[in-house]
Enzyme design. Structure first.
Site, PDB file in Angstrom:
ATOM      1  N   SER A 269     -59.084 -51.289  17.361  1.00  0.00           N
ATOM      2  CA  SER A 269     -60.405 -51.575  17.917  1.00  0.00           C
ATOM      3  C   SER A 269     -60.597 -50.815  19.216  1.00  0.00           C
ATOM      4  O   SER A 269     -59.628 -50.528  19.935  1.00  0.00           O
ATOM      5  CB  SER A 269     -60.553 -53.071  18.196  1.00  0.00           C
ATOM      6  OG  SER A 269     -59.776 -53.458  19.324  1.00  0.00           O
ATOM      7  N   ASP A 270     -61.840 -50.466  19.526  1.00  0.00           N
ATOM      8  CA  ASP A 270     -62.142 -50.077  20.893  1.00  0.00           C
ATOM      9  C   ASP A 270     -61.933 -51.322  21.753  1.00  0.00           C
ATOM     10  O   ASP A 270     -61.892 -52.449  21.244  1.00  0.00           O
ATOM     11  CB  ASP A 270     -63.584 -49.572  21.005  1.00  0.00           C
ATOM     12  CG  ASP A 270     -63.796 -48.675  22.212  1.00  0.00           C
ATOM     13  OD1 ASP A 270     -62.944 -48.683  23.124  1.00  0.00           O
ATOM     14  OD2 ASP A 270     -64.809 -47.956  22.249  1.00  0.00           O
ATOM     15  N   PHE A 271     -61.785 -51.145  23.037  1.00  0.00           N
ATOM     16  CA  PHE A 271     -61.405 -52.259  23.905  1.00  0.00           C
ATOM     17  C   PHE A 271     -62.486 -53.340  23.922  1.00  0.00           C
ATOM     18  O   PHE A 271     -63.622 -53.083  24.299  1.00  0.00           O
ATOM     19  CB  PHE A 271     -61.124 -51.748  25.306  1.00  0.00           C
ATOM     20  CG  PHE A 271     -59.741 -51.146  25.452  1.00  0.00           C
ATOM     21  CD1 PHE A 271     -58.995 -51.333  26.597  1.00  0.00           C
ATOM     22  CD2 PHE A 271     -59.181 -50.420  24.420  1.00  0.00           C
ATOM     23  CE1 PHE A 271     -57.718 -50.797  26.720  1.00  0.00           C
ATOM     24  CE2 PHE A 271     -57.913 -49.875  24.526  1.00  0.00           C
ATOM     25  CZ  PHE A 271     -57.178 -50.066  25.684  1.00  0.00           C
ATOM     26  N   SER A 273     -63.862 -54.657  21.340  1.00  0.00           N
ATOM     27  CA  SER A 273     -64.868 -54.527  20.280  1.00  0.00           C
ATOM     28  C   SER A 273     -64.575 -55.441  19.097  1.00  0.00           C
ATOM     29  O   SER A 273     -65.418 -55.579  18.205  1.00  0.00           O
ATOM     30  CB  SER A 273     -64.951 -53.076  19.785  1.00  0.00           C
ATOM     31  OG  SER A 273     -63.776 -52.702  19.096  1.00  0.00           O
TER      32      SER A 273
END
Length: 719
Positions: A269-271, A273
């Site tokens: 995941s993006d941070f 997200s």
């Protein structure tokens, strides 16, 4: 000799990586498995800080906030199983926020958009080689990059991290960066998957895009990363895609990425997200960063208990990541950070920086300047004329090992050339309170170099396409006082140039990074001949941009669901496709770039093969240097699809950069393979759920920019 623990079969390096990964996961307890599904960042009020980052308006504010959350970017190790601390660093533009506090110093490189302007896969490999080498030297396992989202909007805040408005150019450069990073046994992570093409409301926005548009444009560079780059990891985006968050979108994460493309890596995941536990893991997300907001023991065990999550899904996620770690020997590698070769890497960065700059205008051979020019005045605001322009703000910002400021770099190069010119600097205040001093100093100089630009940031889009902080007035004041004013653009996305007709020369140098001062001086003084080409179209007017005055396209409208929905109603008309389809004349078109010499293209030939549309097409041309200095030209090939398909007039399908000595000629050859990953002659068919190459008349356009293609060859495909 390697010692194998028979009780730990995953330590046997002779076994295939996936087999080792499965053996390791089979030996883990449930609690150990859950602990490995997420990062281990610990920071006070982390979610409050994250929310503030999304609203930050300046690079400085983003950096201040980011400094509070970069304590740890890792997954905790498990010593009894031999699982190392898994260290992760950001870095499309160099090793950014890494595991540790403070974040490690590294080489600050030019921005990715600049790298794309080089139109040279060799440069991309050199760029990725520095990043991979430094990531490995610093003991990190993962480099979060390259970023291959498209420049749909010239105002998008993260354009500096991405390559281009064109999917093929973005894919070619991204693949080379990926290969070079992974050559150092570092996991490269393509991002942000997918259609994370704007920063405004990135945590909430829903992007609605037609399937053929998604496939032919926005997914294409990711497909190239997977199939051509064998990339080990993908980062999912913040935004929703057709109503479903990217981290929960089974269609993109599993159907397309794994089942259709054959991706064997893992998805992070993006941070912050991640939006769920069971839904995300089930959709194909494998790893949550930076902490355990969702994939914690309480949530995961509850999901297992109510059968919304299966243990096999957890095992699958871990096997995917461990397979890549074993693939690159990361379990066996001790943590032993090494010193970075700052000067050696800086020299490469300087070379890259000089090869990506674009000469946009050069009336009366104003450039290059003589080393004996006399008095040179460098003028501009601090970020562009007073110190090295390091580039974008946010999580990818690099803490540089050293920097070379503009005036110092200018003086260094003049001294090395044995010149007599003197260089002085004037820093203009951001409120323009000392603008009058610009006129006075410019009038006394032999040459004025006005350095202006943009430092964009993650978390915020630019409000418009203009230079910020009134910088146009600096250029206007300088040229009014001294007609011999050269403009150096240090930006991360195209800008409007209302003064373009009044200045004799404009050099697009981009956010150069640590070697800014030297690289720009090399170019202005002719040590290096500019050879960059425009990677993203420069509009002539604000109203020419595709989203101008259309909130449906950007920033989106609330359609009654409580969040903004952006609709890509322009369909395939993005970048130069937009300008050509609409008959809009840009200020500088895609692929454009001048030189200190001149070139002539001749002897262009096209061979379509015995089976046109199936066999590779070979395009050959002769490039002659008709000027007085060595230089490089980029030959470009575009294809026009059959008119009945309703696509924009042209798409880039091939390019080659060739260096030619004065008075000499070089042959260049480009192969357009219909079966290539970027589907050069194909369109997406919903009916076939595949790329197809329809019958009809195709035209190849060959030249040196999207608007300068004097050579054309047509061929017809039949059913």
């Amino acid at each position: 000799m390697t010692v194998i623990d028979t009780d730990k079969p995953w330590t046997d390096t002779s076994r295939p990586p996936q087999e080792r990964a499965r053996a390791l996961v089979a030996a883990m307890t449930l609690e150990q498995k859950i602990a490995q599904l997420h990062g281990s960042m610990e920071t006070i009020d982390i979610y409050g800080i994250s929310e503030e980052m999304g609203q930050a308006e300046t690079a400085e504010e983003m950096d201040r906030l980011a400094a509070q959350i970069k304590i740890e970017r890792h997954v905790a190790g498990i010593e009894e199983l031999g699982i190392p601390r898994f260290r992760i660093t950001n870095g499309p533009v160099g090793v950014g926020m890494g595991d540790g506090y403070p974040s490690p110093k590294a080489t600050s490189l030019p921005m990715s958009i600049g790298l794309a302007a080089g139109f040279d896969p060799r440069l991309a490999h050199d760029y990725g080689d520095i990043i991979g080498s430094e990531t490995a030297s610093l003991g990190q396992h993962v480099l979060e990059g390259p970023g291959v989202c498209l420049h749909r909007l010239p105002t998008a805040g993260r354009n500096f991290e991405y390559f281009s408005e064109d999917p093929y150019l973005s894919g070619v450069m991204g693949v080379e960066v990926t290969r070079a990073i992974q050559d150092h046994d570092v996991i490269a992570m393509g991002k942000h998957y997918v259609v994370n093409d704007q920063e405004n409301e990135r945590f909430r926005t829903d992007v609605e895009v037609d399937e053929d548009v998604l496939r032919e444009l926005y997914l294409l560079p990711f497909e190239m990363l997977v199939k051509d780059g064998d990339i080990a990891a993908i980062m999912s985006a913040y935004n929703r895609v057709r109503g479903t968050y990217a981290t929960e979108n089974r269609y993109t994460l599993t159907t397309i990425l794994r089942q259709e493309w054959g991706f064997q890596g893992y998805v992070q995941s993006d941070f912050w997200s991640t939006r769920s536990a069971a839904a995300s893991l089930g959709a194909g997300l494998d790893h949550e960063m930076p902490d355990a907001k969702w994939l914690n023991e309480d949530n995961v065990k509850a999901a297992l208990a109510d059968h919304s999550l299966e243990i096999g899904t957890i095992d699958r996620a871990l096997v995917r990541r461990y397979t890549q770690m074993f693939r690159f020997g990361q379990f066996e590698r001790p943590y032993d950070p090494q010193e970075i070769d700052a000067q050696g890497h800086g020299a490469i960065s300087r070379r890259i920086g000089t090869e990506i700059a674009i000469l946009l205008k050069n009336e009366d051979a104003t450039l290059p300047l003589s080393k004996d020019t006399g008095r040179i005045l460098v003028v501009g605001q601090r970020d562009f004329a007073g110190r090295a322009c390091l580039g974008g703000g946010g999580s990818s910002r690099v803490d540089p090992l050293y920097t070379v400021d503009p005036v110092d770099g200018f003086r260094d190069v003049i001294e090395a050339l044995g010149g007599s010119a003197t260089v002085e600097g004037l820093v203009v205040e951001e409120d323009l309170s000392n603008l009058e001093a610009v006129s006075e100093a410019a009038a006394e100089a032999d040459v004025v170099v006005a350095m202006v630009g943009i430092i964009a940031t993650e978390g915020a889009d630019r409000p418009d396409v203009s230079l910020p902080l009134g910088q146009d007035r600096i250029v206007e004041a300088a040229v009014a006082a001294n007609p011999r004013t050269v403009v150096v653009l240090k930006d991360s996305s195209p800008v409007l140039m209302p003064w373009i007709d009044s200045v004799p020369a404009v050099l697009e140098a981009w956010n150069q990074g640590a070697e800014d001062g030297h690289a720009v001086a090399d170019l202005l003084l002719g040590v290096v001949n500019p050879s960059g080409k425009v990677p993203t179209t420069y509009p002539r007017r604000e109203e020419d941009v595709l989203a101008a005055g259309d909130p449906v396209r950007y920033p989106g409208t609330d359609e009654g669901e409580g969040w903004p929905t952006i609709r890509y109603t322009e369909r395939h008309e993005v970048g130069y496709r937009w300008y050509q389809a609409r008959g809009i004349e840009p200020l500088f078109p895609f692929g454009f770039g001048l030189s200190y010499t001149t070139f002539e293209l001749s002897e262009v030939s096209v061979e379509t093969g015995a089976r046109p549309g199936t066999d590779p097409i070979t395009v050959r041309a002769t490039v002659a240097n008709t000027g007085g200095v060595a230089g490089a030209e980029v030959v470009q090939v575009y294809v026009g699809l059959p008119a009945e398909l309703g696509r924009p007039p042209r798409r880039l399908v091939g390019f080659a950069k060739v260096r030619v000595e004065p008075g000499a000629s070089e042959q260049v050859e480009m192969v357009v393979d219909p079966a290539a990953t970027h589907h050069p002659l194909s369109v997406w068919s919903d009916a076939a759920h595949a790329f197809v190459t329809p019958a009809g008349e195709y035209t190849l356009y060959i030249g040196t920019s999207s608007e300068d293609t004097p050579f054309r060859r047509s061929f017809t495909l039949t059913d």
